[in-house]
Design an enzyme around this catalytic site. Sequence first.
Site, PDB file in Angstrom:
ATOM      1  N   ASN A   1      -8.720 -15.972  93.839  1.00  0.00           N
ATOM      2  CA  ASN A   1      -8.799 -14.808  92.956  1.00  0.00           C
ATOM      3  C   ASN A   1     -10.167 -14.173  93.081  1.00  0.00           C
ATOM      4  OD1 ASN A   1      -8.251 -13.171  90.331  1.00  0.00           O
ATOM      5  ND2 ASN A   1     -10.131 -14.308  89.874  1.00  0.00           N
ATOM      6  N   GLU A   2     -10.189 -12.874  93.302  1.00  0.00           N
ATOM      7  CA  GLU A   2     -11.446 -12.109  93.329  1.00  0.00           C
ATOM      8  C   GLU A   2     -12.540 -12.837  94.117  1.00  0.00           C
ATOM      9  OE1 GLU A   2     -12.523 -10.738  89.397  1.00  0.00           O
ATOM     10  OE2 GLU A   2     -10.762  -9.447  89.279  1.00  0.00           O
TER      11      GLU A   2
ATOM     12  N   GLU B   1      -3.890  -7.110  88.678  1.00  0.00           N
ATOM     13  CA  GLU B   1      -4.729  -6.901  87.491  1.00  0.00           C
ATOM     14  C   GLU B   1      -4.955  -5.403  87.336  1.00  0.00           C
ATOM     15  OE1 GLU B   1      -8.255  -9.225  86.722  1.00  0.00           O
ATOM     16  OE2 GLU B   1      -7.412 -10.994  87.732  1.00  0.00           O
TER      17      GLU B   1
END
Length: 512
Positions: free
Chosen positions: A193-194, A316
Amino acid sequence: MRRFLAAALSFAAIPAAAQEPTRTEMTVRGDTPGATYDRRIFTQFAEHLGHGIYEGLWVGEKSRIPNTRGFRTDVVGALKRLGVPVIRWPGGCFADEYHWREGVGPRGRRPVKINTHWGGVTEPNTVGTHEFFDLAEQIGAEAYIAGNVGNGTPQEMAEWVEYMTAPSGSLADERARNGRKAPWKVPYFGVGNELWGCGGNMRAEYAADLTRRYATFVKAPAGTRILKIAAGANVEDYRWTETMIREAAGQIDALSLHYYTIPGGWPPKASATVFDEAGWAETLSEAWRIDDLVTKHSAIMDKYDPAKRIFLAVDEWGTWFAGDPGTNPGFLRQQNTLRDAMVAAIHLNVFAKHADRVKLSAIAQMVNVLQAMILTDGAKMVLTPTYHVFMMYKPYMDATVLPIEIKAPWYNKDKWTMPGVSASAVRGKDGVVRIALANLDPNRADTVVATVPGVTAATVTGQVLTAGTMTALNTFDAPDAVAPRPFAGARVEAGVVTVTLPAKSIVMLELR
């Protein structure tokens, strides 16, 4: 285009009460159907953040708040009615430091950690793998598990996948001892993630190499499949997208994109509830950026994946304001107004335009965090305007997109200028044609005239979501201030649908 812009600028000087309705002309192409509006676009996001899990979803079996095995029945019931197809868990940034073994076994023996990302509060690990899957099953949703590439290892990730999915073996035996004999299904797994930020502050090339490595060890049991979603770009980082899909396309099935609507820029400082028309216009203008972002990221993906095997997961998105006064800033608790509902409608309409590439999206977040579906306070629960938008669009799930051609007036306030009407259309699995319309102008109604070639309709009905003020919201004392109402402002005659679209409103029409 220039004529509409000039008109919008001249109207800005006219008092709202004196302004005539604007006019939108559109064609709904029922004769040239497009891609499927994937049900996974309505995915929800549940992170260990603030009261998103604890108190919002989990209250424990011994709570006086009615619950089923610890999860509150009112919230679960509301999410079940929404038809949530997929839930992404446990993060977000929380996933970048999450070690799955800390969340299995007897709850009283699980380690208590500090949630270093969100508020510096303790994380008891009460809700772990078994509890999450129980929640998903209660709601009727599939699981999207976010793996730890940030400070985890490929072995840890591989063992978690095996623990969840293996029909036999030592990890399957351990799962059974912990209360679950049958394996779970894990249709979607996030490989980090990210990675460009809280997931490790990596360069794109390094992140792509790690993605290739970690994804190699995410293995599904025979006869099953796990779709691997790579950690994609932040906003307009097109180089990240190009590097990731060029280098890791052979190991992934999807690439994520994160984009938040943040009026005033980072860090978030605008109020969620106290704003004027300029604040309204800036926020909606920022929301419109999602169209340009998806267009450009998709073009890069098309270069390396013209068959569109790899889908774009906007997992997101949503508004991000300053936290509500008196709350922990790290909990990201914010109220939800009619303005948030407009942001949701803009995104859901844009995703229809890009349904050939966007197959999953996850608004942030499900309960009590950012642009939430639901807010809770103790035993009390309220559905937000955003929840109602998702309910209005629920029939879009797995419907066929009908392309639209639209000529809408411009809406502007100060330096913020944007199309005044956002729209999309689908033919549902039930055969009903639905047209979604959002009038972003808070002062002026709009007359929409739509031709619908390829659609035979004798009647039109609908729902409308609007309120008397831009800042209208739902509270525990007034939970239905912003809620859908029957809409009678549309008619169909000789293949033409005419709609009187109220100012600051979202309308969902059904043609039968």
